[in-house]
Design an enzyme around this catalytic site. Structure first.
Site, mmCIF file in Angstrom:
data_model
loop_
_atom_site.group_PDB
_atom_site.id
_atom_site.type_symbol
_atom_site.label_atom_id
_atom_site.label_comp_id
_atom_site.label_asym_id
_atom_site.label_seq_id
_atom_site.Cartn_x
_atom_site.Cartn_y
_atom_site.Cartn_z
ATOM 1 C CB CYS A 98 0.084 1.985 0.049
ATOM 2 S SG CYS A 98 1.598 2.931 -0.267
ATOM 3 C CG HIS A 188 0.117 -0.295 -4.108
ATOM 4 N ND1 HIS A 188 -0.933 0.579 -3.909
ATOM 5 C CD2 HIS A 188 1.231 0.356 -3.706
ATOM 6 C CE1 HIS A 188 -0.472 1.714 -3.422
ATOM 7 N NE2 HIS A 188 0.838 1.612 -3.286
ATOM 8 C CD GLU A 190 -3.902 -0.872 -4.973
ATOM 9 O OE1 GLU A 190 -3.526 0.303 -4.779
ATOM 10 O OE2 GLU A 190 -3.510 -1.834 -4.282
#
Length: 238
Positions: A98, A188, A190
């Site tokens: 990001c 993302h 994560e």
């Protein structure tokens, strides 16, 4: 024991931090199950500590997201650019996420700025390019996969010499490769579904303002295990 450095470039929303952990913690949770015995994770908060670690001691670099904007050219962020260039020249394995994606592209000669179509938030489909299907990190993904996204800025112009690995209807540069072991992604990997939902709830007013339907976006949030697998597979390149 070799160090994989998580470069923290910002803080998640307080309610996300309280319930699920800050950006670096989300990375640590995804990576902990696949971390080889010879590697350990270390966090460097680049906003609060201006002293960059020496590259010689790093086996790999992961760069988190942020609520900052790359185009604002904040001093701490600008100071990262020569360090990232040196890491690229050193062939240090890197994966930016990001803000990290946008910062890497900007540092290497591209342009990151506000997307004219506005914010992209929620779980959306990302598609691999032909290069992505042949890339050593991305090739194990299906051609189309779901990913969690929340960003107002994008890589508007990719650096010369970089390779586009993934895109979707909103963003032409969902993933880029800059060298043999240097990648970045707009989405993302994560994030969990719970974290993505928390972001959408916080962004409801902004999404309504640009004609989106937050309830629909929330209903469409799913687990994105294929996208998340990129983080663990990155460890094979460090």
């Amino acid at each position: 024991m070799a160090c994989v450095l998580i470069v923290k470039t910002g803080d998640a929303y307080p309610e996300v931090v309280d319930q699920y952990g800050d950006f670096e913690t989300l990375f640590e949770k995804q990576l902990s199950t696949a971390l080889p015995a010879h590697l350990h994770l270390q966090v460097w908060d680049a906003q609060r500590n201006p002293t960059a670690p020496a590259l010689d001691g790093l086996a790999g670099i992961l760069i988190t997201g942020s609520h900052s904007m790359v185009s604002d050219a904040e001093p701490w962020s600008e100071a990262l650019k020569p360090w990232l260039k040196a890491a690229l020249a050193n062939n240090t394995p890197m994966l930016g996420v990001c803000y990290g994606h946008q910062l890497m592209a900007d540092a290497f000669g591209g342009v990151s700025d506000y997307h004219p179509a506005g914010r992209e938030s929620g779980t959306h489909t990302v598609r691999l390019t032909q290069a992505g299907q042949q890339d050593p990190l991305f090739s194990q993904l299906p051609e189309r996969f779901a990913a969690h996204l929340t960003h107002a800025q994008s890589v508007m112009q990719a650096p010369q010499g970089s390779t586009v690995l993934a895109h979707n209807s909103h963003d032409a540069h969902q993933a880029l490769r800059y060298g043999p072991r240097q990648w970045s992604v707009q989405f993302h990997p994560e994030f969990t579904a719970h974290v993505m939902s928390a972001y959408l709830k916080r962004q409801q007013a902004a999404l309504l303002d640009q004609g989106e339907e937050p309830d629909t976006l929330l209903a469409n949030v799913i687990d994105c295990s294929e996208a998340s697998s990129l983080l663990r597979r990155f460890l094979a390149f460090v």
